[in-house]
Design an enzyme around this catalytic site. Sequence first.
Site, short mmCIF file in Angstrom:
data_model
loop_
_atom_site.label_atom_id
_atom_site.label_comp_id
_atom_site.label_asym_id
_atom_site.label_seq_id
_atom_site.Cartn_x
_atom_site.Cartn_y
_atom_site.Cartn_z
CG ASP A 7 -0.31 -0.70 -8.90
OD1 ASP A 7 -0.87 0.40 -9.00
OD2 ASP A 7 -0.31 -1.55 -9.80
CD GLU A 9 -6.51 0.62 -12.51
OE1 GLU A 9 -6.90 0.11 -13.57
OE2 GLU A 9 -6.25 1.84 -12.40
CD GLU A 15 -4.16 -2.98 -14.83
OE1 GLU A 15 -4.53 -1.80 -14.99
OE2 GLU A 15 -3.04 -3.30 -14.36
CB SER A 90 -3.49 3.98 -7.51
OG SER A 90 -4.07 3.71 -8.78
CE LYS A 133 1.55 3.74 -9.26
NZ LYS A 133 1.13 2.38 -9.50
CG ASP A 152 0.51 -4.60 -12.06
OD1 ASP A 152 0.57 -3.44 -11.60
OD2 ASP A 152 -0.33 -4.95 -12.92
#
Length: 199
Positions: A7, A9, A15, A90, A133, A152
């Site tokens: 990922d 961010e 972020e 992402s 994803k 995350d």
Amino acid sequence: MLITCLDLEGVLVPEIWIAFAEASGVPELKKTTRDEPDYNKLMEYRLNILKQHNLGLKEIQETIAKIEPMEGAKEFLDELRSLCQVIIISDTFTQFAAPLMKKLGYPTIFCNTLEVADNGEITGYRMRCPQSKLTTVKALQSIGFETIASGDSYNDLGMIQASKAGFLFKSTEQIKKDYPELPAYETYAELMQAIKNAM
């Protein structure tokens, strides 16, 4: 044949929407995929708030220009890319990601795209594919790659669970509690060691 899928961010860079919420003084924009599992719902919410406050792509890009990768992120990425192929997967947008990719040494990124009017208003967005994803990880597996994945947020869980090894990184206490079977790490050194062990 191994590809590590990361990922962006919260894992390699701060972020974007939180940074923009702080820069614009619009706290409602702090909501992210850590808070809202439904990405389409989250984006509709964001676009409505941008419209209410007359904020567009230019203002967001001005904030992004000031964002630096998280401390140690580029070194982590450089080392990982020396060991295996790496793709950043992402749910951000090409219009947001480009300056950040430069700061990270131009890794490969798969992301989405914004629809932007001539006046700079963000009018919509186009997802690369549904459940981007998870779909991407499964596609890589279908052409002979094994995947390791780390992220995350809620939208990372699919690719983490579908991979031969998957890790939470700098995640929330709630996600760690809800998915106790997923190893969770806080430092790049820990994550690097876990990826090496999984290779």
